[in-house]
Design a protein around this motif. Structure first.
Motif, PDB file in Angstrom:
ATOM      1  N   THR A   1      44.136  44.257  34.278  1.00  0.00           N
ATOM      2  CA  THR A   1      43.875  43.146  35.198  1.00  0.00           C
ATOM      3  C   THR A   1      42.680  43.468  36.095  1.00  0.00           C
ATOM      4  N   PHE A   2      42.686  44.681  36.650  1.00  0.00           N
ATOM      5  CA  PHE A   2      41.591  45.058  37.555  1.00  0.00           C
ATOM      6  C   PHE A   2      40.255  45.169  36.804  1.00  0.00           C
ATOM      7  N   ALA A   3      40.313  45.628  35.565  1.00  0.00           N
ATOM      8  CA  ALA A   3      39.084  45.682  34.753  1.00  0.00           C
ATOM      9  C   ALA A   3      38.545  44.266  34.546  1.00  0.00           C
ATOM     10  N   ALA A   4      39.451  43.324  34.310  1.00  0.00           N
ATOM     11  CA  ALA A   4      39.031  41.922  34.115  1.00  0.00           C
ATOM     12  C   ALA A   4      38.433  41.354  35.406  1.00  0.00           C
ATOM     13  N   VAL A   5      39.009  41.744  36.552  1.00  0.00           N
ATOM     14  CA  VAL A   5      38.467  41.294  37.843  1.00  0.00           C
ATOM     15  C   VAL A   5      37.025  41.780  38.002  1.00  0.00           C
ATOM     16  N   GLU A   6      36.789  43.041  37.649  1.00  0.00           N
ATOM     17  CA  GLU A   6      35.425  43.575  37.768  1.00  0.00           C
ATOM     18  C   GLU A   6      34.444  42.818  36.873  1.00  0.00           C
ATOM     19  N   THR A   7      34.895  42.509  35.659  1.00  0.00           N
ATOM     20  CA  THR A   7      34.036  41.751  34.750  1.00  0.00           C
ATOM     21  C   THR A   7      33.755  40.363  35.328  1.00  0.00           C
ATOM     22  N   LEU A   8      34.787  39.751  35.930  1.00  0.00           N
ATOM     23  CA  LEU A   8      34.612  38.410  36.498  1.00  0.00           C
ATOM     24  C   LEU A   8      33.741  38.412  37.752  1.00  0.00           C
ATOM     25  N   GLU A   9      33.763  39.530  38.468  1.00  0.00           N
ATOM     26  CA  GLU A   9      32.871  39.659  39.626  1.00  0.00           C
ATOM     27  C   GLU A   9      31.413  39.514  39.161  1.00  0.00           C
ATOM     28  N   ALA A  10      31.104  40.189  38.054  1.00  0.00           N
ATOM     29  CA  ALA A  10      29.749  40.084  37.493  1.00  0.00           C
ATOM     30  C   ALA A  10      29.486  38.660  36.995  1.00  0.00           C
ATOM     31  N   ALA A  11      30.516  38.031  36.417  1.00  0.00           N
ATOM     32  CA  ALA A  11      30.371  36.657  35.919  1.00  0.00           C
ATOM     33  C   ALA A  11      30.078  35.700  37.075  1.00  0.00           C
TER      34      ALA A  11
ATOM     35  N   VAL B   1      47.326  35.429  44.156  1.00  0.00           N
ATOM     36  CA  VAL B   1      46.742  36.551  44.894  1.00  0.00           C
ATOM     37  C   VAL B   1      47.616  36.852  46.118  1.00  0.00           C
ATOM     38  N   TYR B   2      48.003  35.782  46.828  1.00  0.00           N
ATOM     39  CA  TYR B   2      48.813  35.988  48.044  1.00  0.00           C
ATOM     40  C   TYR B   2      50.244  36.413  47.696  1.00  0.00           C
ATOM     41  N   VAL B   3      50.781  35.869  46.597  1.00  0.00           N
ATOM     42  CA  VAL B   3      52.123  36.292  46.161  1.00  0.00           C
ATOM     43  C   VAL B   3      52.102  37.782  45.816  1.00  0.00           C
ATOM     44  N   GLY B   4      51.080  38.207  45.093  1.00  0.00           N
ATOM     45  CA  GLY B   4      50.966  39.613  44.692  1.00  0.00           C
ATOM     46  C   GLY B   4      50.893  40.543  45.891  1.00  0.00           C
ATOM     47  N   LYS B   5      50.164  40.083  46.908  1.00  0.00           N
ATOM     48  CA  LYS B   5      49.996  40.882  48.128  1.00  0.00           C
ATOM     49  C   LYS B   5      51.330  40.967  48.882  1.00  0.00           C
ATOM     50  N   ALA B   6      51.989  39.798  49.042  1.00  0.00           N
ATOM     51  CA  ALA B   6      53.224  39.746  49.826  1.00  0.00           C
ATOM     52  C   ALA B   6      54.384  40.433  49.109  1.00  0.00           C
ATOM     53  N   ARG B   7      54.432  40.268  47.791  1.00  0.00           N
ATOM     54  CA  ARG B   7      55.618  40.727  47.068  1.00  0.00           C
ATOM     55  C   ARG B   7      55.490  42.154  46.555  1.00  0.00           C
ATOM     56  N   TYR B   8      54.275  42.509  46.109  1.00  0.00           N
ATOM     57  CA  TYR B   8      54.101  43.838  45.502  1.00  0.00           C
ATOM     58  C   TYR B   8      53.113  44.713  46.252  1.00  0.00           C
ATOM     59  N   GLY B   9      52.508  44.197  47.317  1.00  0.00           N
ATOM     60  CA  GLY B   9      51.488  44.960  48.030  1.00  0.00           C
ATOM     61  C   GLY B   9      50.238  45.196  47.206  1.00  0.00           C
ATOM     62  N   ILE B  10      50.008  44.318  46.223  1.00  0.00           N
ATOM     63  CA  ILE B  10      48.837  44.483  45.351  1.00  0.00           C
ATOM     64  C   ILE B  10      47.713  43.561  45.810  1.00  0.00           C
ATOM     65  N   LYS B  11      46.536  44.166  46.058  1.00  0.00           N
ATOM     66  CA  LYS B  11      45.367  43.345  46.410  1.00  0.00           C
ATOM     67  C   LYS B  11      44.507  43.166  45.167  1.00  0.00           C
TER      68      LYS B  11
ATOM     69  N   THR C   1      35.609  46.389  47.841  1.00  0.00           N
ATOM     70  CA  THR C   1      34.852  47.350  47.027  1.00  0.00           C
ATOM     71  C   THR C   1      34.734  46.884  45.577  1.00  0.00           C
ATOM     72  N   ARG C   2      35.847  46.440  44.990  1.00  0.00           N
ATOM     73  CA  ARG C   2      35.834  46.072  43.574  1.00  0.00           C
ATOM     74  C   ARG C   2      35.209  44.691  43.347  1.00  0.00           C
ATOM     75  N   SER C   3      35.480  43.786  44.280  1.00  0.00           N
ATOM     76  CA  SER C   3      35.083  42.393  44.026  1.00  0.00           C
ATOM     77  C   SER C   3      34.790  41.643  45.332  1.00  0.00           C
ATOM     78  N   PRO C   4      33.769  42.103  46.060  1.00  0.00           N
ATOM     79  CA  PRO C   4      33.458  41.449  47.346  1.00  0.00           C
ATOM     80  C   PRO C   4      33.080  39.972  47.193  1.00  0.00           C
ATOM     81  N   LEU C   5      32.409  39.630  46.106  1.00  0.00           N
ATOM     82  CA  LEU C   5      32.003  38.230  45.936  1.00  0.00           C
ATOM     83  C   LEU C   5      33.221  37.334  45.692  1.00  0.00           C
ATOM     84  N   LEU C   6      34.133  37.800  44.842  1.00  0.00           N
ATOM     85  CA  LEU C   6      35.327  36.996  44.561  1.00  0.00           C
ATOM     86  C   LEU C   6      36.260  36.955  45.776  1.00  0.00           C
ATOM     87  N   GLU C   7      36.324  38.062  46.497  1.00  0.00           N
ATOM     88  CA  GLU C   7      37.130  38.113  47.735  1.00  0.00           C
ATOM     89  C   GLU C   7      36.662  37.006  48.691  1.00  0.00           C
TER      90      GLU C   7
END
Lengths: 238, 238
Positions: B134-144, B174-184, B189-195
């Motif tokens: 998932t995180f690898a895909a996020v990095e690719t999408l940041e470039a996209a 994104v918010y569910v993941g943060k609230a439920r699993y503590g996953i950002k 650092t990884r995706s400032p543009l998408l953030e």
């Protein structure tokens, strides 16, 4: 014909159904292009890796140096970028366009996926299961042909359209399946309309110019099977 | 607004990201519609089964009674059938259209597929592997994003486009993941543009009108998990 300013280059392998799909679209649109044969197993070109860095797969169509990837998207691109060249591949009416895209996705995600699984199955059980799914998909597509063609000769109606090209790449595989495994993918009882369509679409000049010879394909698929086995064995010993 | 002759009906569930995707497109186009909530676990409607007999899934958009299926195809359909309503979602230029469709497929096939796998993983190992993808895909999408937006605020440039809508449904998750699993999923650092894009796209009125509340989603996803478990257990005991 592509105008003087249009340079088209296709990165592919002659055996890949997805590459043949793009060649069919170019053939029906009457567009000339430079064909670049890739060696996917041992030596992907720098141009391929640069043009499709995400999937590193063929086909890639370069139009004046700009890459377009994924066979269905390339065919849609060709239709849009060369919209003045007949025939128009996608239907004009939005709901018919949506239906064409729906069945195109079905062809790759269901029919091709299960047929490829059958071709690469490691056990008889696995193959039987994959074939069952393949034949179920054929029956569904028989109904789709009826819906899209409305009694006319092609998915696109009176002339060849997007779905004819998307499914058309299956024709050599139909003959390979028959010659190699004795499997009749289309027949008079399960899919009489598609059975007749295979003959009709396969007999068109623009199709005959593109579809590879069945005997050569059979030889090449055997080689590819050996290459896959060798690559897996090399990976296992590293 | 849809003209007097246009009747739009959307079959869906309010928790499905793929249904939300269609609602976003309708919202940005300013189209009103009748929302029909389906019960996918216990009682799919006759209308759903009749409208999408192949996949039997939501979303389905009925336009004057004619069904269109598959969320990405529905969004493209809305753009084409209501081409006079601003904004235009797909870019005008064929190579940019192809690029938008390419990344849309990537979002569903890579990012969503691995994120869903992470959410449904049965072991920690399985979850870690799915999260890594998932995180690898996020990095690719940041470039996209960089490639598509060309320094402007949205994938579509100055205004919202196809990819903003296709990816936008991820925002509540994104918010569910943060609230439920503590996953950002997105970070500086990884995706400032998408953030930054998540904040920007989420703050638009047409988005806020559609995206469901995170707390309600968390409750509903827990219920759905229990329903899946109950269905599996019932199937196992039959």
């Amino acid at each position: 014909m592509a105008g003087g300013r249009d340079e088209l280059k296709l990165l592919g392998t002659w055996t890949s159904p997805f590459v043949i799909r793009v060649k069919l679209a170019l053939s029906f649109k009457g567009l000339s292009y430079e064909n670049v044969e890739e060696d996917l197993y041992y030596n992907k070109s720098e141009l391929l890796l640069k043009s499709n860095p995400v999937h590193k797969k063929v086909p890639v169509l370069l139009h004046n140096g700009k890459p377009v990837c994924e066979s269905q998207l390339i065919v849609q691109y060709i239709d849009e970028a060369f919209s003045t060249e007949a025939p128009s591949l996608l239907p004009v009416e939005p709901s018919e366009r949506a239906m064409a895209r729906f069945w195109a996705a079905y062809i790759d995600d269901k029919l091709f996926a299960s047929a490829f699984r059958a071709g690469r199955a490691k056990t008889e059980e696995e193959q039987a299961e994959a074939l069952k799914e393949t034949f179920a998909a054929v029956e569904t597509l028989e109904a789709a042909f009826k819906e899209c063609s409305k009694g006319k000769p092609f998915f696109g109606g009176d002339s060849v359209g997007y779905l004819d090209i998307v499914l058309g790449v299956l024709i050599p595989l139909v003959y390979v399946g028959k010659a190699r495994y004795g499997i009749k993918l289309f027949d008079d009882t399960r899919s009489p309309l598609l059975e007749a369509w295979v003959e009709r679409f396969g007999a068109l000049d623009a199709t005959k110019a593109i579809l590879p010879e069945v005997d050569k394909l059979i030889v090449e698929y055997s080689k590819a099977k050996q290459a896959r086995a060798a690559a897996m064995s090399a990976a296992a010993s590293n």
